[in-house]
Design a protein around this motif. Structure first.
Motif, PDB file in Angstrom:
ATOM      1  N   ILE A 163      21.105  19.021 -56.190  1.00  0.00           N
ATOM      2  CA  ILE A 163      20.580  19.110 -54.824  1.00  0.00           C
ATOM      3  C   ILE A 163      19.518  20.210 -54.780  1.00  0.00           C
ATOM      4  CG2 ILE A 163      22.385  20.747 -54.112  1.00  0.00           C
ATOM      5  CD1 ILE A 163      22.418  19.306 -51.369  1.00  0.00           C
ATOM      6  N   SER A 204      20.916  22.529 -50.009  1.00  0.00           N
ATOM      7  CA  SER A 204      22.320  22.847 -50.292  1.00  0.00           C
ATOM      8  C   SER A 204      22.882  23.826 -49.261  1.00  0.00           C
ATOM      9  CB  SER A 204      22.468  23.423 -51.705  1.00  0.00           C
ATOM     10  OG  SER A 204      21.812  24.670 -51.819  1.00  0.00           O
ATOM     11  N   ASP A 255      18.754  13.555 -52.597  1.00  0.00           N
ATOM     12  CA  ASP A 255      17.313  13.778 -52.638  1.00  0.00           C
ATOM     13  C   ASP A 255      16.600  12.535 -52.115  1.00  0.00           C
ATOM     14  OD1 ASP A 255      15.892  16.245 -54.338  1.00  0.00           O
ATOM     15  OD2 ASP A 255      14.559  14.567 -53.907  1.00  0.00           O
TER      16      ASP A 255
END
Length: 328
Positions: A120, A125, A169
């Motif tokens: 990530i 995150s 993503d």
């Protein structure tokens, strides 16, 4: 031209002799794949935590069993031979199949323990993981989670190299081998120092969006085109027919926003930063008048991988939580 004898040697090795005589020495498969990746015995040995002579001997033994060379030295680096390419393709498939079987057998066990490798972006995150992982570990206390925080292009490479099980993503361009599940749409905003709010008033429309016009003289802090935001920035400039005054180029959105907070310029940023308190007192965010496109935020994973029970649980929680978080 393809060396027919070389091809037959590898096929015979794969079909029977290696399995029968060595009972699938998985370490040797890892060794060859690591050497192929590093193109250097010494670097591969360091990565595998082996001595260089030990790794060299293992490779030599394997090549003797095969009857062909896996590598050849070219200009100081190790390159795969044709036989080596065949072997590596088989090794990757074999290790993937082994992992699938291992996960399936673990799921049968009532005390199954898994490891999930999650990729990530660092800025994302901070927003998404606390709530998601709090719920996850209410029921998955016997799961190990490795979080890898890198930009998109590195996460994608690691997923393709089987170093990650899942990334959060933008969609993967390969729709044949990778599943990209849409969980949210993310707007790209213009971030500016609060000290510039009055200066930018003349560029605001009635709906509060900001026009990029020739009289906008603020310097831009841009990300490189390796970064998704860097690519989007160029599309925004083209759509707006706007030539930016660029003072700084960097490769990290956190760096760019830190510089914006110091009053050194303006930049484009994902809307998730609006929710981060660390910049709240220093940065204002504006929608862009003639660019309202959003980018997709997806759960991306291989289609041919077995999803163990913990990974399925994590995916379900992301599906539930992420859309809600993006409604802030």
């Amino acid at each position: 031209l393809v060396n027919h004898n070389c091809f037959l040697s590898v096929m015979h090795f794969i079909k029977g002799s290696f399995i029968k005589e060595n009972f699938m020495n998985w370490n040797q498969l890892h060794y060859v794949l690591t050497i192929a990746q590093e193109k250097n015995i010494t670097k591969a040995a360091q990565k595998l935590y082996l001595s260089q002579p030990s790794l060299s001997m293992s490779l030599k033994t394997l090549e003797e069993e095969l009857g062909v060379e896996i590598f050849e030295r070219k200009k100081g680096v190790l390159e795969l031979t044709y036989a080596g390419e065949l072997f590596c393709h088989w090794a990757e498939d074999s290790l993937r199949s082994k992992q699938i079987l291992s996960d399936q057998l673990s799921d049968i066990s009532s005390n199954a323990r898994h490891k999930i490798r999650l990729g990530i972006s660092p800025h994302r995150s901070l927003i998404l993981l606390p709530d998601v992982l709090t719920d996850f570990y209410k029921t998955a206390d016997n799961c190990d989670l490795q979080i890898v925080e890198e930009p998109t292009y590195l996460l994608r490479e690691m997923l393709e190299d089987d170093q990650l099980d899942l990334i959060i993503d933008v969609p993967h361009p390969d729709t044949i081998n990778y599943q990209s599940e849409l969980v949210a749409r993310e707007q790209i905003l213009l971030a500016a120092p609060k000290a510039m709010d009055k200066q930018l008033q003349k560029n605001l429309t009635l709906d509060g969006s900001l026009r990029l016009t020739a009289d906008l003289k603020a310097p831009f802090i841009l990300l490189t085109e390796k970064q998704i935001i860097g690519q989007i920035s160029q599309r925004i400039f083209e759509t707006s027919n706007f030539r930016p005054l660029t003072s700084i180029t960097c490769s990290n959105i956190d760096t760019a926003l830190t510089l914006v907070a110091r009053g050194l310029g303006i930049c484009f940023a994902p809307e998730v930063f609006v929710w981060q308190e660390r910049f709240a007192d220093h940065i204002s965010y504006y929608p862009i008048n003639n660019y309202r496109d959003t980018r997709q935020i997806c759960l991306v994973y291989r289609k041919n991988h077995y999803l163990n029970q913990h990974l399925r649980l994590l995916l379900d929680i992301f599906r539930e939580k992420v859309p809600f978080l993006y409604q802030h």
